[in-house]
Design a protein around this motif. Structure first.
Motif, PDB file in Angstrom:
ATOM      1  N   GLY A 170     -74.396 -69.877 -47.262  1.00  0.00           N
ATOM      2  CA  GLY A 170     -74.049 -69.966 -48.671  1.00  0.00           C
ATOM      3  C   GLY A 170     -73.265 -68.785 -49.211  1.00  0.00           C
ATOM      4  O   GLY A 170     -72.605 -68.912 -50.244  1.00  0.00           O
ATOM      5  N   ASN A 171     -73.336 -67.650 -48.533  1.00  0.00           N
ATOM      6  CA  ASN A 171     -72.588 -66.468 -48.982  1.00  0.00           C
ATOM      7  C   ASN A 171     -71.304 -66.252 -48.198  1.00  0.00           C
ATOM      8  O   ASN A 171     -70.578 -65.283 -48.458  1.00  0.00           O
ATOM      9  N   HIS A 208     -72.698 -73.226 -51.530  1.00  0.00           N
ATOM     10  CA  HIS A 208     -73.405 -72.004 -51.923  1.00  0.00           C
ATOM     11  C   HIS A 208     -74.896 -72.059 -51.614  1.00  0.00           C
ATOM     12  O   HIS A 208     -75.668 -71.295 -52.180  1.00  0.00           O
ATOM     13  N   GLU A 209     -75.283 -72.934 -50.727  1.00  0.00           N
ATOM     14  CA  GLU A 209     -76.678 -73.022 -50.334  1.00  0.00           C
ATOM     15  C   GLU A 209     -76.787 -72.995 -48.812  1.00  0.00           C
ATOM     16  O   GLU A 209     -75.807 -73.192 -48.106  1.00  0.00           O
ATOM     17  N   GLY A 210     -78.006 -72.753 -48.329  1.00  0.00           N
ATOM     18  CA  GLY A 210     -78.239 -72.745 -46.895  1.00  0.00           C
ATOM     19  C   GLY A 210     -77.865 -71.434 -46.239  1.00  0.00           C
ATOM     20  O   GLY A 210     -77.511 -70.450 -46.912  1.00  0.00           O
ATOM     21  N   HIS A 228     -73.490 -77.939 -48.890  1.00  0.00           N
ATOM     22  CA  HIS A 228     -73.341 -77.327 -50.204  1.00  0.00           C
ATOM     23  C   HIS A 228     -72.708 -75.953 -50.011  1.00  0.00           C
ATOM     24  O   HIS A 228     -73.230 -75.128 -49.247  1.00  0.00           O
TER      25      HIS A 228
END
Length: 257
Positions: free
Chosen positions: A173-174, A168-170, A166
């Motif tokens: 994510g950034n 934008h997750e984990g 994903h």
């Protein structure tokens, strides 16, 4: 008004004149623009017409009003998109770099879902039509102004089951694309871009809050990377639509060696 453009409402003509004065530097950021009564006198129009002209410029972010005082020219600093350096330097997302470099605060609205690749996306990612891809739509703003909308597609054959599945997750994510894929062993080696200047769709005009005559710049991008010395593999395709009056496109090209 001394002169008119056939079929163009008077308030739009007045707003266009002020807009051109701002672009030419006749009116500088922070400088007061003519008041509605001044516009009435200058162009021999009604108060409603004059106020509509100023309201149009406000809606575009070209000017802003200070209640009880006056209306002033906004500081519409252009973001600078430098290629190809933007793809291979730093960890954060490229729009964050470009917005902060302009002294503005970046914000992003995004939505991610799994979809099946259309023929168009499959050709760009060099996969089969119907294969699963991760699609993410973005609306990017710099300060108070939207500057770009985009959709990106990543092949799940590469990302599924990894920490970057994903965008934008984990733990990543950034991070930007370069750093995200580096985290799973891929090195970005090539970026292909097709640049088009065109009129925006009605939805794009609304999303980017564009003035009627402002075109957009669309970049159709494919990013390719290698892993363990293998051949180039497409890891992302993206269609990015920029407000042409809020971005500058800068290319630094070395002589081929």
């Amino acid at each position: 008004m001394a002169s008119t453009s056939k079929g163009v409402p008077q308030y739009m003509q007045i707003a266009g004149t002020i807009r051109e004065q701002i672009r030419a530097g006749t009116l500088q950021p922070g400088e007061q623009v003519p008041s509605a009564p001044s516009l009435c006198e200058q162009y021999d129009v009604s108060m409603i017409t004059a106020k509509n002209a100023l309201n149009l410029l406000k809606s575009e972010g070209v000017v802003y009003a200070v209640p009880g005082k006056a209306t002033y020219v906004a500081d519409n600093t252009r973001l600078i998109r430098t290629a190809p350096q933007r793809y291979f330097q730093r960890r954060e997302r490229t729009y964050v770099q470009e917005t902060e470099r302009a002294g503005l605060r970046p914000t992003s609205e995004h939505s991610t879902e799994t979809v099946t690749a259309t023929r168009w996306i499959a050709q760009r990612l060099e996969i089969q039509e119907g294969d699963a891809v991760t699609a993410t739509t973005y609306r990017i703003s710099a300060g108070e102004h939207p500057v770009a909308v985009s959709t990106s597609w990543e092949p799940q054959a590469v990302t599924a089951g990894t920490p970057i599945a994903h965008p934008h997750e984990g733990p990543h994510g950034n991070d930007g694309l370069n750093a995200r894929f580096a985290a799973i062993g891929w090195t970005v080696e090539q970026v292909e871009e097709h640049l088009l200047v065109r009129q925006p769709s009605p939805e794009e005009r609304d999303d980017l809050r564009l003035a009627p005559e402002v075109p957009v710049v669309e970049i159709r991008q494919t990013v390719r990377a290698t892993q363990d010395g293998d051949d180039l593999t497409a890891i992302e395709a993206a269609d990015i639509v920029y407000a042409s009056d809020r971005y500058e496109f800068r290319y630094i090209m070395d002589r081929p060696r």
